[in-house]
Design a protein around this motif. Structure first.
Motif, PDB file in Angstrom:
ATOM      1  N   ALA A 134       4.891  11.185  -3.055  1.00 31.56           N
ATOM      2  CA  ALA A 134       3.814  11.460  -2.000  1.00 31.56           C
ATOM      3  C   ALA A 134       2.655  10.527  -2.228  1.00 31.56           C
ATOM      4  O   ALA A 134       1.978   9.941  -0.882  1.00 31.56           O
ATOM      5  CB  ALA A 134       3.221  13.130  -2.098  1.00 31.56           C
ATOM      6  N   MET A 135       2.391  10.106  -3.470  1.00 25.22           N
ATOM      7  CA  MET A 135       1.299   9.223  -3.720  1.00 25.22           C
ATOM      8  C   MET A 135       1.864   7.826  -3.033  1.00 25.22           C
ATOM      9  O   MET A 135       0.738   7.012  -2.581  1.00 25.22           O
ATOM     10  CB  MET A 135       1.148   8.984  -5.382  1.00 25.22           C
ATOM     11  N   TYR A 136       2.922   7.506  -3.277  1.00 21.08           N
ATOM     12  CA  TYR A 136       3.265   6.059  -2.802  1.00 21.08           C
ATOM     13  C   TYR A 136       3.070   6.041  -1.326  1.00 21.08           C
ATOM     14  O   TYR A 136       2.718   4.987  -0.638  1.00 21.08           O
ATOM     15  CB  TYR A 136       4.644   5.862  -3.132  1.00 21.08           C
ATOM     16  N   VAL A 137       3.508   7.239  -0.690  1.00 27.88           N
ATOM     17  CA  VAL A 137       3.776   7.108   0.902  1.00 27.88           C
ATOM     18  C   VAL A 137       2.213   7.078   1.438  1.00 27.88           C
ATOM     19  O   VAL A 137       1.674   6.470   2.147  1.00 27.88           O
ATOM     20  CB  VAL A 137       4.458   8.182   1.300  1.00 27.88           C
ATOM     21  N   GLU A 138       1.393   8.175   0.813  1.00 25.94           N
ATOM     22  CA  GLU A 138       0.298   8.536   1.562  1.00 25.94           C
ATOM     23  C   GLU A 138      -0.802   7.515   1.251  1.00 25.94           C
ATOM     24  O   GLU A 138      -1.654   6.866   1.894  1.00 25.94           O
ATOM     25  CB  GLU A 138      -0.188   9.796   1.304  1.00 25.94           C
ATOM     26  N   LYS A 139      -0.930   7.090  -0.251  1.00 28.91           N
ATOM     27  CA  LYS A 139      -2.010   6.462  -0.385  1.00 28.91           C
ATOM     28  C   LYS A 139      -1.713   4.965  -0.356  1.00 28.91           C
ATOM     29  O   LYS A 139      -2.432   4.262   0.246  1.00 28.91           O
ATOM     30  CB  LYS A 139      -2.308   6.640  -2.104  1.00 28.91           C
ATOM     31  N   TYR A 140      -0.413   4.451  -1.067  1.00 30.93           N
ATOM     32  CA  TYR A 140      -0.123   3.196  -1.045  1.00 30.93           C
ATOM     33  C   TYR A 140       0.287   2.465   0.298  1.00 30.93           C
ATOM     34  O   TYR A 140       0.291   1.279   0.597  1.00 30.93           O
ATOM     35  CB  TYR A 140       0.617   2.767  -2.227  1.00 30.93           C
ATOM     36  N   HIS A 141       1.324   3.407   1.026  1.00 29.49           N
ATOM     37  CA  HIS A 141       1.629   2.763   2.218  1.00 29.49           C
ATOM     38  C   HIS A 141       0.585   2.953   3.393  1.00 29.49           C
ATOM     39  O   HIS A 141       0.013   2.134   3.950  1.00 29.49           O
ATOM     40  CB  HIS A 141       2.899   3.452   2.705  1.00 29.49           C
TER      41      HIS A 141
END
Length: 232
Positions: A198-205
């Motif tokens: 979820a961090m990768y998708v919401e924050k980093y993408h």
């Protein structure tokens, strides 16, 4: 210490410039994100509900003394604190603790608004010991670790975590994950994996604009699973 807390939003950016000055003065350029990332995250907060993003600033006597940014990740009912910055002139006066408490209260409200009874966890990234080089940097690293542990966080053990490339150099950065479990049940490693996804998708993408193929490559290096990050 009486602190007036205010939220910067995409529609209300009055305190943004001053807060970003504190941000730039607090971090070396190698680890700073472009200002556009903050603006994009603020914009996303208006359209990505029930996910949320908060840019919280604290004032005392009209002086900016604290900045905290965090994402609320609805799918995993978890808050992700990205930055916590305090005015160096007034550190060690309980400001960091008050800043954490304030953002936790806001993330708890996000959780309830998303239909949960209470927030399950709060997660954050910290540098590893291998990243520090000088005695002062090492002392600061130890102080940060002790601070988070005093405030209910613990390091996720036996877990390879990589921050995806936030600059054009394409370099993944090994970091520690610290987590505060607010639920009654112990978080399993499988649940931590879901939080990282979820961090990768919401924050980093969505926030940083990192390409899907780059994130999938970084994600696969952590040996979490073979599936595509962006497949349900």
């Amino acid at each position: 210490m009486d602190i007036i807390w205010k939220e910067v939003t995409y529609s209300y950016q009055e305190n943004l410039k001053e807060a970003l000055t504190l941000y730039h003065n607090s971090f070396p350029i190698e680890v700073r994100e472009p200002e556009a990332v903050f603006l994009q995250s603020l914009k996303n907060a208006e359209i990505h509900l029930p996910n949320q993003y908060h840019f919280l600033v604290g004032f005392q006597d009209d002086e900016l003394i604290s900045l905290v940014t965090a994402h609320y990740l609805a799918d995993v009912n978890t808050g992700f604190i990205v930055y916590l910055v305090t005015n160096p002139k007034i550190r060690s006066k309980g400001l960091g603790k008050q800043s954490l408490q304030s953002i936790e209260e806001i993330l708890q409200q996000d959780s309830i608004a998303a239909g949960y009874e209470s927030l399950d966890a709060i997660i954050l990234e910290t540098e590893t010991e291998e990243m520090v080089h000088t005695k002062i940097e090492k002392e600061d690293c130890v102080k940060r670790t002790n601070f988070f542990m005093r405030n209910g966080f613990h390091k996720v053990e036996d877990f390879l975590y990589l921050q995806p490339p936030i600059h054009d150099d394409g370099v993944d950065v090994p970091l520690h994950l610290f987590i505060k479990n607010r639920s009654r049940q112990e978080l399993k490693k499988s649940e931590v994996k879901r939080i990282v996804k979820a961090m990768y998708v919401e924050k980093y993408h969505h926030g940083n604009g990192i390409a899907k193929e780059v994130l999938n490559r970084s994600y696969s290096k952590m040996n979490l699973e073979n599936s595509d990050l962006f497949c349900n």
